[in-house]
Design an enzyme around this catalytic site. Structure first.
Site: not given
Lengths: 328, 345
Positions: A61, A132, A63, A86
């Site tokens: 996890l 989100h 990005e 997202f």
């Protein structure tokens, strides 16, 4: 029609990924939950079974590492399609996207480039938790070297994704999450690509043009339906790509009526709508018969889902702004 | 801490590096210091923008680079590893072009397995992981060596990259050049941990602390890490404890934040001096050879500098090249405007 199956946007994206991974063994998919689960929206469902865990990779996890590693993978000869769960979470990867991925060709004077596609769902209207739904696409427009693509229909979802994966430069591919399953349409089978920098007039009308991208295109279509009942004929232009921008197509659509309204889900101030308005006034000032209005989200932080209707552009607001523009 | 070569030039046990290679390394160290001197001089003359010298870190940078195969392995540098880049195949001319403002001439030539310098601290770490991952996926053989400083170890990119490298078990050698200063910030303000190499355990791979001023210890440790990576055993973190003897860069004045006594003490551990003593002791180096080597180096530097000075200056068109593979219409228009603006009136 046998060649034009009706697909949802989600199915069109999945089918494009399937096709391209079959065609080009360098193409790989990586991101959080994309493998075993098939993604939180199930866009990548079935890919791991078909192409194996080396080409469909569940990552930690993180990005920044997903995007940064994609640059290295591309330099090493792979063609990564990275998923950021997202768009609102791309801030954690912003440095790797703008200053790194997008500038690598420039920095290396053409020795290296980043053939990387970053897929990210975004947009409101589905009562998602904070971060989100954020529509932060304009923030990436100031990252030269990056292309920004935002399909609103299943056929474009496929055509623009195939174009993105094959593009030698990095592409941010924005997926309208509220439309994933709600919009169905014909999708050409086989090798269907849509060139970047070509807008699409999705509805014709002589009185005014509504300019939008991604999910806002469908708000504009709904607004145009209502306006038609009042006798106002609105055309709707889907920009399809923000970078590169189809300036010629935009100007052609505006000079038709001399009146335009720009609609987007990002907050109004400094949104990409401002760039559209500036471009129109510079290129088509003499053709304008009314000030160009913007219908966009409010300049507030994204509110909880229960309050997002006060924040987002709505059909009602678009109709009102269009009416005022036409009557100017 | 792994140590092999003493300040007196004596080796514990036998040298892990062949004497031929020791001589090559020594020449590269001398070249590195001569490049520092020249580029600082050119900066003071206004002909170089900003320069960060390698001074003091030569053993860490060169000892690790000597463990790599330029035909097989990749280097992902930060910004103070030019001797490693030169050893890996970057021409000296390109290195000078980097600092003399000619970015086209500075480019890494085709075929050289080297990424460009990275000015954003730690941002190269995820790139290195991805590149090593691609080598693994493509069964290309080879490893990626990535350089970064102790300052970069505080960045999120370090954590994200290390974690991913461990999970994907990529062939990566992480060379943490701990020179004790990130501009003015000393290492004890960077971390409360006694050693940075210990972080590797948290990512599931080994970490080692090595005397970064000891050419042989850095080399031997890197060789082991390369072998682990090639064997499919994944990444290694190597913390090279060295000392930035010079300034952060030409805009910096270290006297404002550290004692000269500390620098004087570091001089005693000069990484070049102990290699010189070793090489002389082994009979493969002499004062005459050094004088000849310095002459050759001066001549090579003169040539590189002159070659860059003789290049045409990049013009307005250069900023539009390599933005995209194909210039979009908006940028074509801006390019035409910029060329028009740049025309002498």
């Amino acid at each position: 029609m046998i060649n034009q199956p009706e697909l949802s946007i989600l199915e069109a994206i999945r089918s494009a990924l399937m096709d391209e991974m079959s065609r080009d063994e360098r193409v790989m998919v990586l991101g959080m939950d994309v493998g075993q689960l098939g993604g939180v929206f199930r866009v990548t469902r079935g890919l791991m079974e078909r192409f194996g865990p080396e080409r469909v990779v569940d990552t930690p996890l993180a990005e920044g590492a997903i995007v940064g590693a994609s640059l290295g993978l591309a330099i090493g000869g792979m063609v990564p399609v990275a998923e950021v769960q997202f768009l609102g979470f791309t801030h954690q990867a912003f440095h790797q996207i703008g200053p790194q991925l997008a500038r690598y060709r420039f920095r290396s004077r053409g020795r290296f480039s980043a053939q990387v596609t970053i897929r990210a769902p975004f947009g409101g209207g589905t009562r998602t938790p904070e971060f989100h739904p954020d529509a932060i696409e304009a923030q990436f427009v100031q990252a030269p070297g990056l292309k920004i693509v935002c399909p609103a229909f299943p056929d474009d979802a496929k055509g623009l994704l195939l174009e993105a994966i094959r593009d030698p430069d990095p592409v941010l591919y924005l997926e309208p999450q509220r439309l994933y399953r709600s919009i169905r349409g014909p999708v050409p089978a086989g090798d269907h690509t849509v060139p970047f920098g070509s807008s699409r007039l999705v509805r014709e009308g002589k009185d005014v043009v509504l300019i939008a991208w991604s999910a806002a295109v469908h708000l504009c279509l709904a607004a145009a339906d209502q306006l038609a009942e009042e006798g106002v004929a609105a055309s709707v232009l889907d920009l399809r790509t923000l970078v590169p921008l189809d300036v010629a197509g935009l100007i052609a659509a505006v000079v038709e009526s001399g009146k335009a309204v720009v609609v987007h889900e990002a907050p109004v101030t400094g949104g990409f709508g401002a760039e559209i308005v500036a471009t129109i006034q510079q290129e088509a000032f003499g053709s304008l018969d009314a000030p160009i209005r913007r219908v966009a989200s409010r300049d507030t932080p994204y509110p909880p889902g229960s309050l997002e209707d006060y924040f987002l552009p709505s059909v009602r607001r678009i109709v009102a702004a269009t009416r005022a523009t036409v009557e100017y | 801490m792994i140590e092999l070569l003493g300040i007196d030039g004596k080796v514990r046990g036998s040298s892990p590096m062949s004497l031929d290679k020791v001589v090559d390394a020594l020449r590269l160290m001398l070249l590195s210091r001569a490049v520092d001197d020249r580029l600082i001089k050119l900066q003071r003359m206004g002909r170089v923008g900003v320069y960060g010298p390698v001074h003091g870190q030569e053993a860490a940078v060169i000892g690790s680079a000597m463990a790599l195969d330029p035909q097989r392995d990749w280097i992902v540098p930060a910004s103070r590893e030019h001797p490693a880049m030169l050893r890996h195949g970057l021409p000296l001319k390109n290195m000078f072009a980097t600092y003399m403002g000619n970015f086209d001439a500075a480019a890494v030539p085709d075929g050289v397995r080297l990424l460009p310098r990275q000015q954003s601290i730690g941002a190269q770490l995820p790139h290195a992981v991805g590149l090593a991952w691609a080598l693994k996926l493509r069964r290309a053989g080879g490893v990626v060596a990535v350089y970064f400083g102790e300052g970069a170890s505080s960045e999120g990119d370090f954590h994200e990259a290390s974690n991913l490298a461990g999970v994907m078990r990529v062939p990566l050698v992480m060379l943490l050049i701990n020179n004790h200063y990130a501009i003015s910030t000393p290492v004890h303000r960077q971390t409360a941990a006694a050693e940075l190499a210990a972080r590797a355990e948290g990512y599931g791979f080994p970490g080692f602390v090595v005397d970064g001023n000891d050419l042989l210890a850095v080399y031997a440790t890197t060789v082991d890490a390369v072998n682990r990576a090639i064997a499919g055993d994944g990444p290694t973190l190597i913390e090279c404890r060295t000392y930035r003897m010079g300034f952060h860069n030409t805009s910096d004045n270290p006297k404002e934040y550290r004692d000269t006594a500390e620098v004087d003490e570091a001089e005693q551990r000069d990484p070049i001096e102990r290699v010189r003593r070793f090489a002389i002791r082994e009979g493969v180096w002499s004062a005459d050879q050094e004088a000849a080597a310095l002459n050759e180096i001066r001549s090579a530097i003169d040539t590189a500098q002159r070659q860059v000075e003789e290049l045409p200056r990049p013009g307005a068109a250069a900023i539009f090249e390599h933005v995209y593979e194909t210039l979009p219409p908006r940028l074509q228009q801006q390019r035409a405007e910029a060329l028009d603006d740049a025309r002498p009136s």
